[in-house]
Design a protein around this motif. Structure first.
Motif, PDB file in Angstrom:
ATOM      1  N   VAL A 147     -37.210 -26.444  -6.087  1.00  0.00           N
ATOM      2  CA  VAL A 147     -38.233 -27.349  -6.533  1.00  0.00           C
ATOM      3  C   VAL A 147     -39.041 -28.113  -5.573  1.00  0.00           C
ATOM      4  N   ILE A 148     -40.492 -27.843  -5.078  1.00  0.00           N
ATOM      5  CA  ILE A 148     -40.936 -28.451  -4.101  1.00  0.00           C
ATOM      6  C   ILE A 148     -42.167 -28.911  -4.535  1.00  0.00           C
ATOM      7  N   ASP A 149     -42.289 -30.500  -4.201  1.00  0.00           N
ATOM      8  CA  ASP A 149     -43.503 -31.103  -4.612  1.00  0.00           C
ATOM      9  C   ASP A 149     -44.474 -31.199  -3.328  1.00  0.00           C
ATOM     10  N   LEU A 150     -45.557 -30.735  -3.574  1.00  0.00           N
ATOM     11  CA  LEU A 150     -46.478 -30.929  -2.667  1.00  0.00           C
ATOM     12  C   LEU A 150     -47.620 -32.035  -3.016  1.00  0.00           C
ATOM     13  N   ASP A 151     -48.367 -32.335  -1.985  1.00  0.00           N
ATOM     14  CA  ASP A 151     -49.041 -33.582  -2.076  1.00  0.00           C
ATOM     15  C   ASP A 151     -50.404 -33.033  -2.928  1.00  0.00           C
ATOM     16  N   ARG A 152     -51.138 -34.015  -3.253  1.00  0.00           N
ATOM     17  CA  ARG A 152     -52.513 -34.092  -3.827  1.00  0.00           C
ATOM     18  C   ARG A 152     -53.544 -33.751  -2.786  1.00  0.00           C
ATOM     19  N   HIS A 153     -54.064 -32.409  -2.992  1.00  0.00           N
ATOM     20  CA  HIS A 153     -55.018 -31.839  -2.214  1.00  0.00           C
ATOM     21  C   HIS A 153     -55.862 -30.799  -2.831  1.00  0.00           C
ATOM     22  N   GLU A 154     -57.029 -30.258  -2.387  1.00  0.00           N
ATOM     23  CA  GLU A 154     -57.735 -29.261  -2.858  1.00  0.00           C
ATOM     24  C   GLU A 154     -57.170 -27.997  -2.453  1.00  0.00           C
ATOM     25  N   ILE A 155     -57.107 -27.111  -3.640  1.00  0.00           N
ATOM     26  CA  ILE A 155     -56.616 -25.871  -3.327  1.00  0.00           C
ATOM     27  C   ILE A 155     -57.702 -24.801  -3.337  1.00  0.00           C
TER      28      ILE A 155
END
Length: 116
Positions: free
Chosen positions: A36-44
């Motif tokens: 389980v990998i959490d990514l920061d909030r950014h535009e995709i």
């Protein structure tokens, strides 16, 4: 408000030369990997802006290709550290199970959690 995105891989099955006991040398055995990998909030806008699920298996195979690994903990820690180096990754929870480790249990293994 969204604070992060969570990418996950469940039940990745991989054959590995792993273990400390004599009967574990010279052969492979199955591992089951959950990440389980959490990514920061950014535009995709495309795949380059997120984490490709295939990287979990690729990273595992790269470490396993180096030769026999004595401890599941070593593999889990090495994989988690490598995943933490990828862009946008904030947290990694990685579990590796050895389903053949104990005859009277479904699985035994380890979970590591790395975070910035």
């Amino acid at each position: 408000m969204m604070r992060s995105r969570r990418v996950f891989v469940e039940g990745l099955r991989i054959e590995a030369a792993i273990g400390i006991y004599d009967h574990e040398h010279g052969r492979t055995q199955p591992l089951i990997i959950d990440a389980v990998i959490d990514l920061d909030r950014h535009e995709i806008h495309g795949l380059k802006d997120t984490l490709n699920y295939e990287l979990v298996g690729r990273i595992a195979r790269e470490f396993l290709a180096k030769g026999h690994i004595r401890l599941v903990e070593t593999l889990a820690e090495d994989m988690a550290a490598a995943l933490m180096e990828l862009p946008h990754v904030q947290k990694v929870e990685l579990s590796i199970a050895k389903p053949e480790a104990l005859s009277d249990a479904d699985r035994a293994g380890v979970t590591v959690v790395y975070a910035h």
